[in-house]
Design a protein around this motif. Structure first.
Motif, PDB file in Angstrom:
ATOM      1  N   LEU A 111       0.831  -1.205   0.000  1.00  0.00           N
ATOM      2  CA  LEU A 111       0.000   0.000   0.000  1.00  0.00           C
ATOM      3  C   LEU A 111       0.868   1.259   0.000  1.00  0.00           C
ATOM      4  O   LEU A 111       0.580   2.228  -0.715  1.00  0.00           O
ATOM      5  N   ALA A 112       1.925   1.246   0.801  1.00  0.00           N
ATOM      6  CA  ALA A 112       2.812   2.413   0.869  1.00  0.00           C
ATOM      7  C   ALA A 112       3.480   2.655  -0.486  1.00  0.00           C
ATOM      8  O   ALA A 112       3.617   3.802  -0.937  1.00  0.00           O
ATOM      9  N   LYS A 113       3.867   1.579  -1.134  1.00  0.00           N
ATOM     10  CA  LYS A 113       4.523   1.703  -2.445  1.00  0.00           C
ATOM     11  C   LYS A 113       3.569   2.268  -3.486  1.00  0.00           C
ATOM     12  O   LYS A 113       3.935   3.138  -4.291  1.00  0.00           O
ATOM     13  N   LEU A 114       2.329   1.803  -3.469  1.00  0.00           N
ATOM     14  CA  LEU A 114       1.356   2.224  -4.483  1.00  0.00           C
ATOM     15  C   LEU A 114       0.817   3.629  -4.245  1.00  0.00           C
ATOM     16  O   LEU A 114       0.315   4.261  -5.173  1.00  0.00           O
ATOM     17  N   THR A 115       0.907   4.118  -3.014  1.00  0.00           N
ATOM     18  CA  THR A 115       0.335   5.433  -2.694  1.00  0.00           C
ATOM     19  C   THR A 115       1.392   6.519  -2.536  1.00  0.00           C
ATOM     20  O   THR A 115       1.072   7.630  -2.112  1.00  0.00           O
ATOM     21  N   LYS A 116       2.626   6.200  -2.847  1.00  0.00           N
ATOM     22  CA  LYS A 116       3.696   7.191  -2.705  1.00  0.00           C
ATOM     23  C   LYS A 116       3.359   8.419  -3.538  1.00  0.00           C
ATOM     24  O   LYS A 116       3.047   8.321  -4.722  1.00  0.00           O
ATOM     25  N   GLY A 117       3.430   9.585  -2.911  1.00  0.00           N
ATOM     26  CA  GLY A 117       3.037  10.823  -3.575  1.00  0.00           C
ATOM     27  C   GLY A 117       1.723  11.352  -3.052  1.00  0.00           C
ATOM     28  O   GLY A 117       1.428  12.540  -3.175  1.00  0.00           O
ATOM     29  N   ASN A 118       0.916  10.455  -2.467  1.00  0.00           N
ATOM     30  CA  ASN A 118      -0.336  10.850  -1.822  1.00  0.00           C
ATOM     31  C   ASN A 118      -0.135  10.684  -0.320  1.00  0.00           C
ATOM     32  O   ASN A 118      -0.407   9.622   0.239  1.00  0.00           O
ATOM     33  N   ASN A 119       0.349  11.730   0.335  1.00  0.00           N
ATOM     34  CA  ASN A 119       0.749  11.618   1.737  1.00  0.00           C
ATOM     35  C   ASN A 119      -0.386  11.254   2.679  1.00  0.00           C
ATOM     36  O   ASN A 119      -0.167  10.640   3.725  1.00  0.00           O
ATOM     37  N   ASP A 120      -1.620  11.624   2.325  1.00  0.00           N
ATOM     38  CA  ASP A 120      -2.757  11.300   3.180  1.00  0.00           C
ATOM     39  C   ASP A 120      -2.962   9.785   3.277  1.00  0.00           C
ATOM     40  O   ASP A 120      -3.497   9.290   4.275  1.00  0.00           O
ATOM     41  N   LEU A 121      -2.549   9.062   2.253  1.00  0.00           N
ATOM     42  CA  LEU A 121      -2.677   7.600   2.239  1.00  0.00           C
ATOM     43  C   LEU A 121      -1.340   6.919   2.503  1.00  0.00           C
ATOM     44  O   LEU A 121      -1.282   5.887   3.185  1.00  0.00           O
ATOM     45  N   TYR A 122      -0.273   7.491   1.972  1.00  0.00           N
ATOM     46  CA  TYR A 122       1.056   6.880   2.090  1.00  0.00           C
ATOM     47  C   TYR A 122       1.549   6.844   3.534  1.00  0.00           C
ATOM     48  O   TYR A 122       2.018   5.796   4.013  1.00  0.00           O
ATOM     49  N   THR A 123       1.431   7.961   4.241  1.00  0.00           N
ATOM     50  CA  THR A 123       1.985   8.041   5.594  1.00  0.00           C
ATOM     51  C   THR A 123       1.367   7.031   6.555  1.00  0.00           C
ATOM     52  O   THR A 123       2.095   6.307   7.247  1.00  0.00           O
ATOM     53  N   PRO A 124       0.023   6.928   6.629  1.00  0.00           N
ATOM     54  CA  PRO A 124      -0.531   5.921   7.550  1.00  0.00           C
ATOM     55  C   PRO A 124      -0.201   4.488   7.139  1.00  0.00           C
ATOM     56  O   PRO A 124      -0.003   3.625   7.998  1.00  0.00           O
ATOM     57  N   ALA A 125      -0.123   4.213   5.830  1.00  0.00           N
ATOM     58  CA  ALA A 125       0.240   2.865   5.375  1.00  0.00           C
ATOM     59  C   ALA A 125       1.670   2.535   5.786  1.00  0.00           C
ATOM     60  O   ALA A 125       1.966   1.433   6.271  1.00  0.00           O
ATOM     61  N   LYS A 126       2.571   3.510   5.622  1.00  0.00           N
ATOM     62  CA  LYS A 126       3.967   3.310   6.014  1.00  0.00           C
ATOM     63  C   LYS A 126       4.076   3.111   7.518  1.00  0.00           C
ATOM     64  O   LYS A 126       4.819   2.248   7.988  1.00  0.00           O
ATOM     65  N   ASN A 127       3.313   3.892   8.287  1.00  0.00           N
ATOM     66  CA  ASN A 127       3.381   3.787   9.749  1.00  0.00           C
ATOM     67  C   ASN A 127       2.916   2.420  10.238  1.00  0.00           C
ATOM     68  O   ASN A 127       3.449   1.885  11.219  1.00  0.00           O
ATOM     69  N   ILE A 128       1.938   1.835   9.564  1.00  0.00           N
ATOM     70  CA  ILE A 128       1.471   0.506   9.961  1.00  0.00           C
ATOM     71  C   ILE A 128       2.551  -0.535   9.699  1.00  0.00           C
ATOM     72  O   ILE A 128       2.780  -1.439  10.510  1.00  0.00           O
ATOM     73  N   SER A 129       3.240  -0.418   8.567  1.00  0.00           N
ATOM     74  CA  SER A 129       4.321  -1.369   8.283  1.00  0.00           C
ATOM     75  C   SER A 129       5.430  -1.231   9.317  1.00  0.00           C
ATOM     76  O   SER A 129       6.030  -2.225   9.742  1.00  0.00           O
ATOM     77  N   TYR A 130       5.705   0.002   9.755  1.00  0.00           N
ATOM     78  CA  TYR A 130       6.695   0.214  10.808  1.00  0.00           C
ATOM     79  C   TYR A 130       6.224  -0.412  12.116  1.00  0.00           C
ATOM     80  O   TYR A 130       7.024  -1.003  12.863  1.00  0.00           O
ATOM     81  N   SER A 131       4.943  -0.273  12.428  1.00  0.00           N
ATOM     82  CA  SER A 131       4.432  -0.809  13.686  1.00  0.00           C
ATOM     83  C   SER A 131       4.567  -2.329  13.728  1.00  0.00           C
ATOM     84  O   SER A 131       4.770  -2.911  14.801  1.00  0.00           O
ATOM     85  N   VAL A 132       4.461  -2.989  12.576  1.00  0.00           N
ATOM     86  CA  VAL A 132       4.648  -4.440  12.523  1.00  0.00           C
ATOM     87  C   VAL A 132       6.091  -4.791  12.862  1.00  0.00           C
ATOM     88  O   VAL A 132       6.368  -5.741  13.604  1.00  0.00           O
ATOM     89  N   VAL A 133       7.035  -4.019  12.314  1.00  0.00           N
ATOM     90  CA  VAL A 133       8.448  -4.235  12.624  1.00  0.00           C
ATOM     91  C   VAL A 133       8.696  -4.072  14.116  1.00  0.00           C
ATOM     92  O   VAL A 133       9.392  -4.877  14.744  1.00  0.00           O
ATOM     93  N   PHE A 134       8.105  -3.028  14.710  1.00  0.00           N
ATOM     94  CA  PHE A 134       8.285  -2.793  16.141  1.00  0.00           C
ATOM     95  C   PHE A 134       7.696  -3.938  16.964  1.00  0.00           C
ATOM     96  O   PHE A 134       8.234  -4.299  18.010  1.00  0.00           O
TER      97      PHE A 134
END
Length: 328
Positions: A111-134
């Motif tokens: 999702l983060a890869k496909l929404t790059k450039g749309n920060n309203d969608l990209y940022t929360p998708a990226k944050n969820i992937s980070y939360s999985v790592v944590f």
């Protein structure tokens, strides 16, 4: 036996489902092919999650490692299958949950890869992937805490239940409190790449401390742990991206040849073999996890052969410090 107070009635949270719905709607209008890819990926993720969370909680399990489970044996029993050589003794719920988290990471990374450039969608998708790592890292830290003689049996018992709650829900309640601190630490580390110089680490530490800003716990941590060799060595590994052994090797060469400082480009040429640790990049959550695991494995090896150097990663030491603060 143990009462089960943690049940996961849904695979993904309401916020996660809302985000997926928004992204699918956005993709459907702009790229139907990507929409189909995402829709199918999350259909499979939900199916996997339903199977994983259908496994009973370890709270409802009478035996772990073939021993009758009770409150006094819980922490010790969970610690037993933290080692990779006990893989086949690991409860199916735990093994399945790890697989689900990996699948979830890949799905939200897509999702983060496909929404790059749309920060309203990209940022929360990226944050969820980070939360999985944590969350994956949190599991390792819990095991480290359960094996730490510095923690009381009462604290270990509480941490054991928190670890079980992680397995039951796929989320770590402590990460809510520690996520900001860890995120700040890694972001500061990446924004201040090592300059090496005299190899004393003072410049790197100063830059990270400045970038940590209002994280007063970090300042308190440094003050209290400044005389602890294990913490200092772990901090140097984190700052320089080199193993303890490599740092000693570079420092010895500087001393032997009377060199006062070394550049970023030169330091790698000083090492006789391929660097032990991968290049760190906080923009890729996988790199954060790789860097942590590589250092954790080096710590485990040093403990096993009684070699000098850090016995715990900086993240483990720092999170343990915060856990102790909460327990007091």
């Amino acid at each position: 036996m143990f009462s089960s107070d943690v049940k996961s009635s849904q695979v993904l949270s309401d916020d996660e489902e809302t985000l997926i719905e928004k992204i699918e709607t956005w993709l459907k209008e702009g790229d139907p092919q990507d929409y189909n890819l995402v829709h199918e990926r999350f259909r499979r993720l939900r199916s996997l999650g339903k199977a994983v969370f259908d496994y009973p909680s370890i709270r409802e399990t009478k035996y772990v490692r073939d021993v009758l489970l009770d409150e006094h044996q819980l922490a010790k029993s969970l610690l037993f299958f933290s080692a990779s050589n006990h893989l086949l003794r690991t409860p199916a719920k735990v093994a399945a949950l790890r697989s689900f988290l990996i699948a979830k990471f890949h799905a939200f990374s897509l999702l983060a890869k496909l929404t790059k450039g749309n920060n309203d969608l990209y940022t929360p998708a990226k944050n969820i992937s980070y939360s999985v790592v944590f969350t994956l890292m949190a599991e390792d830290v819990y095991f480290s805490c359960l094996d730490d003689p510095g923690f009381s049996e009462n604290t270990k018992s509480k941490l054991a239940y928190d670890l079980i709650a992680l397995w039951d829900s796929g989320k770590d309640s402590r990460s809510i409190h520690h996520l900001m601190a860890l995120s700040s630490l890694w972001t500061a580390r990446d924004s201040a790449p090592p300059s090496f110089g005299t190899m004393d680490g003072n410049m790197e530490l100063l830059r990270i401390s400045i970038d940590m800003g209002t994280e007063t716990e970090w300042e308190d941590f440094l003050k209290e742990e400044s005389t602890n060799d294990n913490t200092r060595w772990a901090l140097e590994e984190f700052l320089f991206g080199l193993s303890y052994e490599e740092i000693i090797q570079v420092r010895n060469r500087l001393k032997r040849h009377g060199i006062t400082s070394v550049s970023h480009e030169e330091v790698r040429s000083y090492l006789d073999s391929k660097p032990v640790y991968s290049m760190f990049n906080d923009r890729d959550p996988r790199a954060i996890y790789d860097f942590f695991i590589e250092r954790r494995d080096s710590c485990t090896l040093r403990k096993r052969v009684n070699a000098p150097g850090p016995r715990q990663t900086l993240e483990e030491i720092y999170l343990k410090y915060r856990i102790i603060l909460e327990s007091n």
